[in-house]
Design a protein around this motif. Structure first.
Motif, short mmCIF file in Angstrom:
data_model
loop_
_atom_site.label_atom_id
_atom_site.label_comp_id
_atom_site.label_asym_id
_atom_site.label_seq_id
_atom_site.Cartn_x
_atom_site.Cartn_y
_atom_site.Cartn_z
N ARG A 27 1.97 6.93 -6.81
CA ARG A 27 0.95 7.86 -7.27
C ARG A 27 1.29 9.30 -6.88
N SER A 67 0.83 -1.20 0.00
CA SER A 67 0.00 0.00 0.00
C SER A 67 0.87 1.26 0.00
N GLN A 117 1.04 4.25 -2.85
CA GLN A 117 0.84 5.66 -2.51
C GLN A 117 2.02 6.50 -2.95
#
Length: 301
Positions: A289, A282, A286
Protein backbone atom coordinates in the motif's frame (compact mmCIF):
# COMPACT_ATOMS: atom_id res chain seq x y z
CA UNK A 1 -15.58 -17.10 -22.39
CA UNK A 2 -16.18 -18.88 -25.70
CA UNK A 3 -14.36 -21.97 -24.44
CA UNK A 4 -16.33 -21.85 -21.20
CA UNK A 5 -19.54 -21.77 -23.24
CA UNK A 6 -18.55 -24.88 -25.15
CA UNK A 7 -17.76 -26.67 -21.89
CA UNK A 8 -21.06 -25.53 -20.39
CA UNK A 9 -22.98 -26.94 -23.36
CA UNK A 10 -21.18 -30.27 -23.02
CA UNK A 11 -21.82 -30.44 -19.28
CA UNK A 12 -25.46 -29.39 -19.27
CA UNK A 13 -26.72 -32.96 -19.47
CA UNK A 14 -23.95 -34.42 -17.32
CA UNK A 15 -24.99 -35.71 -13.86
CA UNK A 16 -24.19 -33.15 -11.18
CA UNK A 17 -21.83 -35.48 -9.32
CA UNK A 18 -19.71 -35.80 -12.48
CA UNK A 19 -19.62 -32.10 -13.34
CA UNK A 20 -17.06 -30.00 -11.41
CA UNK A 21 -18.31 -26.78 -13.00
CA UNK A 22 -21.91 -27.23 -11.91
CA UNK A 23 -20.80 -28.43 -8.49
CA UNK A 24 -18.71 -25.27 -8.04
CA UNK A 25 -21.82 -23.16 -8.70
CA UNK A 26 -23.69 -25.12 -6.03
CA UNK A 27 -20.79 -24.69 -3.60
CA UNK A 28 -20.64 -20.93 -4.13
CA UNK A 29 -24.39 -20.61 -3.77
CA UNK A 30 -24.30 -22.56 -0.50
CA UNK A 31 -21.51 -20.38 0.90
CA UNK A 32 -23.28 -17.18 -0.04
CA UNK A 33 -26.50 -18.37 1.58
CA UNK A 34 -24.49 -18.84 4.78
CA UNK A 35 -23.19 -15.26 4.65
CA UNK A 36 -19.94 -15.53 2.68
CA UNK A 37 -18.63 -12.10 1.67
CA UNK A 38 -17.51 -11.00 -1.79
CA UNK A 39 -14.79 -8.55 -0.79
CA UNK A 40 -12.54 -6.43 -3.00
CA UNK A 41 -8.89 -5.51 -2.63
CA UNK A 42 -7.62 -4.27 -6.01
CA UNK A 43 -3.93 -3.98 -6.82
CA UNK A 44 -2.46 -0.89 -8.45
CA UNK A 45 -0.14 -1.07 -11.43
CA UNK A 46 2.28 1.52 -12.79
CA UNK A 47 4.13 1.62 -16.10
CA UNK A 48 7.71 2.85 -16.02
CA UNK A 49 9.82 3.90 -19.02
CA UNK A 50 12.72 1.79 -20.25
CA UNK A 51 16.05 2.42 -18.57
CA UNK A 52 18.36 4.55 -20.73
CA UNK A 53 22.08 3.73 -20.74
CA UNK A 54 23.77 5.56 -17.90
CA UNK A 55 20.47 6.51 -16.28
CA UNK A 56 19.78 5.80 -12.64
CA UNK A 57 16.81 3.36 -12.62
CA UNK A 58 15.55 5.03 -9.44
CA UNK A 59 15.04 8.30 -11.32
CA UNK A 60 12.32 6.89 -13.56
CA UNK A 61 8.82 8.24 -13.05
CA UNK A 62 5.61 6.33 -13.85
CA UNK A 63 4.06 7.21 -17.21
CA UNK A 64 0.69 5.61 -16.49
CA UNK A 65 -1.22 4.03 -13.66
CA UNK A 66 -4.21 1.74 -13.36
CA UNK A 67 -5.72 -1.22 -11.57
CA UNK A 68 -5.05 -4.88 -12.25
CA UNK A 69 -8.29 -6.30 -13.58
CA UNK A 70 -9.29 -9.92 -13.92
CA UNK A 71 -12.35 -11.27 -15.64
CA UNK A 72 -14.51 -13.25 -13.25
CA UNK A 73 -15.15 -16.21 -15.54
CA UNK A 74 -16.77 -19.49 -14.66
CA UNK A 75 -13.32 -21.08 -14.81
CA UNK A 76 -11.96 -18.72 -12.15
CA UNK A 77 -14.98 -19.43 -10.00
CA UNK A 78 -14.55 -23.18 -10.43
CA UNK A 79 -10.91 -23.04 -9.27
CA UNK A 80 -11.76 -20.74 -6.38
CA UNK A 81 -14.55 -22.94 -5.04
CA UNK A 82 -12.58 -26.17 -5.20
CA UNK A 83 -9.62 -24.49 -3.50
CA UNK A 84 -11.88 -23.25 -0.71
CA UNK A 85 -13.38 -26.73 -0.35
CA UNK A 86 -9.93 -28.33 -0.28
CA UNK A 87 -8.68 -25.93 2.39
CA UNK A 88 -11.77 -26.34 4.56
CA UNK A 89 -11.68 -30.14 4.20
CA UNK A 90 -7.99 -30.33 5.14
CA UNK A 91 -8.63 -28.07 8.13
CA UNK A 92 -11.34 -30.42 9.38
CA UNK A 93 -9.10 -33.46 8.85
CA UNK A 94 -6.06 -32.13 10.71
CA UNK A 95 -8.27 -30.90 13.57
CA UNK A 96 -9.82 -34.36 13.79
CA UNK A 97 -6.33 -35.86 14.03
CA UNK A 98 -5.03 -33.34 16.60
CA UNK A 99 -7.46 -30.75 17.89
CA UNK A 100 -4.76 -28.93 19.84
CA UNK A 101 -2.07 -28.52 17.18
CA UNK A 102 -3.76 -27.73 13.86
CA UNK A 103 -2.57 -24.59 12.09
CA UNK A 104 -5.73 -22.77 11.01
CA UNK A 105 -6.79 -19.36 9.73
CA UNK A 106 -9.71 -17.37 11.04
CA UNK A 107 -11.45 -14.26 9.80
CA UNK A 108 -13.48 -12.43 12.46
CA UNK A 109 -16.99 -11.25 11.62
CA UNK A 110 -17.52 -7.55 10.86
CA UNK A 111 -17.85 -5.13 13.75
CA UNK A 112 -20.77 -2.76 13.19
CA UNK A 113 -19.04 0.15 14.94
CA UNK A 114 -16.23 0.08 12.37
CA UNK A 115 -18.78 0.91 9.64
CA UNK A 116 -20.29 4.02 11.26
CA UNK A 117 -18.32 6.40 9.05
CA UNK A 118 -19.12 4.49 5.86
CA UNK A 119 -22.79 4.26 6.80
CA UNK A 120 -22.95 8.04 7.35
CA UNK A 121 -21.20 8.70 4.02
CA UNK A 122 -23.59 6.40 2.17
CA UNK A 123 -26.56 8.20 3.70
CA UNK A 124 -25.42 11.36 1.90
CA UNK A 125 -25.70 9.42 -1.35
CA UNK A 126 -29.25 8.35 -0.62
CA UNK A 127 -28.43 4.88 0.72
CA UNK A 128 -30.24 4.80 4.05
CA UNK A 129 -29.96 1.12 4.82
CA UNK A 130 -26.49 -0.30 5.28
CA UNK A 131 -26.33 -3.04 7.89
CA UNK A 132 -23.00 -4.44 9.05
CA UNK A 133 -24.18 -6.21 12.20
CA UNK A 134 -22.97 -9.56 10.85
CA UNK A 135 -21.68 -11.21 7.69
CA UNK A 136 -25.19 -12.01 6.40
CA UNK A 137 -26.48 -8.44 6.65
CA UNK A 138 -23.23 -6.97 5.33
CA UNK A 139 -23.27 -9.26 2.29
CA UNK A 140 -26.86 -8.23 1.54
CA UNK A 141 -26.03 -4.53 1.96
CA UNK A 142 -23.01 -4.74 -0.35
CA UNK A 143 -25.04 -6.57 -2.98
CA UNK A 144 -27.68 -3.83 -3.08
CA UNK A 145 -25.32 -0.89 -2.68
CA UNK A 146 -25.35 0.48 -6.20
CA UNK A 147 -25.80 3.99 -7.54
CA UNK A 148 -27.55 4.72 -10.80
CA UNK A 149 -25.26 6.28 -13.36
CA UNK A 150 -22.05 5.37 -11.50
CA UNK A 151 -20.70 1.96 -12.42
CA UNK A 152 -17.78 2.28 -9.99
CA UNK A 153 -19.76 3.21 -6.89
CA UNK A 154 -20.62 -0.29 -5.66
CA UNK A 155 -17.05 -1.51 -6.21
CA UNK A 156 -15.67 1.47 -4.27
CA UNK A 157 -17.99 0.73 -1.35
CA UNK A 158 -16.87 -2.90 -1.42
CA UNK A 159 -13.20 -1.84 -1.31
CA UNK A 160 -13.81 0.46 1.66
CA UNK A 161 -15.78 -2.25 3.46
CA UNK A 162 -12.92 -4.70 2.98
CA UNK A 163 -10.54 -2.31 4.75
CA UNK A 164 -12.98 -2.00 7.67
CA UNK A 165 -12.95 -5.72 8.46
CA UNK A 166 -10.15 -7.09 10.61
CA UNK A 167 -7.78 -9.20 8.49
CA UNK A 168 -7.69 -12.97 8.63
CA UNK A 169 -4.96 -14.49 10.81
CA UNK A 170 -3.21 -17.79 11.37
CA UNK A 171 -3.48 -19.48 14.75
CA UNK A 172 -3.00 -22.80 16.51
CA UNK A 173 -6.31 -24.52 17.15
CA UNK A 174 -5.57 -25.25 20.81
CA UNK A 175 -4.76 -21.60 21.50
CA UNK A 176 -8.22 -20.31 20.48
CA UNK A 177 -11.68 -21.51 21.63
CA UNK A 178 -13.55 -23.34 18.87
CA UNK A 179 -16.12 -20.57 18.51
CA UNK A 180 -13.23 -18.34 17.38
CA UNK A 181 -12.17 -20.59 14.49
CA UNK A 182 -14.72 -19.23 12.02
CA UNK A 183 -13.57 -17.77 8.73
CA UNK A 184 -16.51 -15.42 8.28
CA UNK A 185 -15.42 -14.08 4.90
CA UNK A 186 -15.68 -17.57 3.38
CA UNK A 187 -18.40 -18.78 5.74
CA UNK A 188 -16.26 -21.74 6.81
CA UNK A 189 -16.39 -23.07 10.40
CA UNK A 190 -12.66 -23.86 10.12
CA UNK A 191 -10.13 -23.06 7.42
CA UNK A 192 -6.44 -23.41 6.60
CA UNK A 193 -4.08 -22.85 3.69
CA UNK A 194 -3.40 -26.25 2.18
CA UNK A 195 -3.34 -24.70 -1.31
CA UNK A 196 -1.44 -21.56 -2.41
CA UNK A 197 2.11 -22.48 -1.33
CA UNK A 198 3.30 -18.86 -1.65
CA UNK A 199 1.60 -18.24 1.67
CA UNK A 200 4.10 -20.55 3.37
CA UNK A 201 7.10 -18.32 2.55
CA UNK A 202 7.04 -16.84 6.05
CA UNK A 203 7.32 -20.33 7.54
CA UNK A 204 10.58 -20.97 5.75
CA UNK A 205 11.95 -17.48 6.33
CA UNK A 206 11.28 -17.86 10.04
CA UNK A 207 13.00 -21.23 10.31
CA UNK A 208 16.07 -19.99 8.45
CA UNK A 209 16.31 -16.88 10.64
CA UNK A 210 16.21 -19.01 13.77
CA UNK A 211 18.76 -21.42 12.35
CA UNK A 212 21.14 -18.58 11.47
CA UNK A 213 20.76 -17.01 14.92
CA UNK A 214 21.42 -20.31 16.68
CA UNK A 215 24.48 -21.00 14.50
CA UNK A 216 25.98 -17.55 15.20
CA UNK A 217 24.99 -17.41 18.89
CA UNK A 218 24.85 -20.99 20.16
CA UNK A 219 24.77 -19.93 23.82
CA UNK A 220 22.19 -17.14 23.51
CA UNK A 221 18.43 -17.13 23.48
CA UNK A 222 16.76 -15.72 20.32
CA UNK A 223 15.72 -12.09 20.51
CA UNK A 224 12.10 -13.12 20.63
CA UNK A 225 12.02 -15.08 23.87
CA UNK A 226 11.17 -18.73 23.34
CA UNK A 227 8.68 -20.26 25.74
CA UNK A 228 10.09 -23.72 25.21
CA UNK A 229 13.81 -24.46 25.53
CA UNK A 230 13.60 -27.26 22.97
CA UNK A 231 13.00 -24.65 20.25
CA UNK A 232 16.60 -23.45 20.63
CA UNK A 233 18.27 -26.80 21.30
CA UNK A 234 17.72 -28.37 17.87
CA UNK A 235 20.70 -29.18 15.68
CA UNK A 236 21.71 -27.09 12.67
CA UNK A 237 20.72 -29.56 9.99
CA UNK A 238 18.23 -29.87 7.14
CA UNK A 239 15.55 -31.33 9.40
CA UNK A 240 15.62 -28.15 11.47
CA UNK A 241 15.35 -25.95 8.36
CA UNK A 242 12.18 -27.83 7.44
CA UNK A 243 10.68 -27.68 10.95
CA UNK A 244 8.41 -24.74 10.11
CA UNK A 245 8.04 -25.32 6.37
CA UNK A 246 4.84 -26.77 4.95
CA UNK A 247 3.28 -27.38 8.35
CA UNK A 248 -0.18 -28.08 7.05
CA UNK A 249 1.02 -30.53 4.42
CA UNK A 250 2.96 -32.54 6.98
CA UNK A 251 0.08 -32.54 9.41
CA UNK A 252 -2.28 -33.83 6.74
CA UNK A 253 0.23 -36.54 5.77
CA UNK A 254 0.31 -37.65 9.38
CA UNK A 255 -3.48 -37.47 9.74
CA UNK A 256 -4.13 -39.77 6.77
CA UNK A 257 -1.37 -42.22 7.71
CA UNK A 258 0.93 -41.34 4.84
CA UNK A 259 3.70 -40.27 7.22
CA UNK A 260 3.86 -41.39 10.84
CA UNK A 261 6.89 -39.28 11.71
CA UNK A 262 7.22 -36.03 13.62
CA UNK A 263 4.70 -33.43 12.49
CA UNK A 264 5.26 -30.24 14.47
CA UNK A 265 4.34 -31.39 17.97
CA UNK A 266 6.02 -28.38 19.61
CA UNK A 267 3.02 -26.20 20.45
CA UNK A 268 5.14 -23.19 21.36
CA UNK A 269 6.91 -23.41 18.01
CA UNK A 270 3.54 -23.54 16.23
CA UNK A 271 2.37 -20.45 18.09
CA UNK A 272 5.55 -18.65 17.05
CA UNK A 273 5.10 -19.76 13.43
CA UNK A 274 1.51 -18.45 13.36
CA UNK A 275 2.59 -15.18 14.94
CA UNK A 276 5.36 -14.73 12.38
CA UNK A 277 3.08 -15.57 9.46
CA UNK A 278 0.65 -12.88 10.59
CA UNK A 279 3.46 -10.35 11.05
CA UNK A 280 4.99 -11.03 7.64
CA UNK A 281 1.63 -10.83 5.91
CA UNK A 282 0.81 -7.54 7.62
CA UNK A 283 4.19 -6.04 6.72
CA UNK A 284 3.78 -7.16 3.10
CA UNK A 285 0.37 -5.48 2.90
CA UNK A 286 1.73 -2.27 4.41
CA UNK A 287 4.65 -2.25 1.97
CA UNK A 288 2.33 -2.82 -1.00
CA UNK A 289 0.00 0.00 0.00
CA UNK A 290 2.85 2.41 0.81
CA UNK A 291 4.46 1.68 -2.56
CA UNK A 292 1.18 2.32 -4.39
CA UNK A 293 0.67 5.59 -2.52
CA UNK A 294 4.22 6.72 -3.26
CA UNK A 295 4.02 5.99 -6.98
CA UNK A 296 0.58 7.61 -7.17
CA UNK A 297 2.00 10.78 -5.62
CA UNK A 298 4.96 10.79 -8.01
CA UNK A 299 2.66 10.20 -11.00
CA UNK A 300 0.47 13.22 -10.23
CA UNK A 301 3.33 15.60 -9.39
Amino acid sequence: EAAAGVVADAQRDTPLRLCPQRLSVELKSARRSEGALDLASPEMKFELPEVVDGEDPKSRRPTSMGVYSTTDTSTHSLIEEWMVLANASVAARIVEADADAALLRNHPPPQAAMFDGLTAALAHHGIKRFDARNAHTLAASLKSCGKKGDKYFAELVRIVATRLIHPAKYFRSGAVPEEGWLHSGLSAPMYTHFTSPIRRYADQARSQQQLLHQHQHPHQQPQQQQRHQASTDKKCDNSYINTFAQIVHRKLARAIGWDDGHADDDLDALDDAAENLNLRHSLAQQAERASAELYTLVYFQ
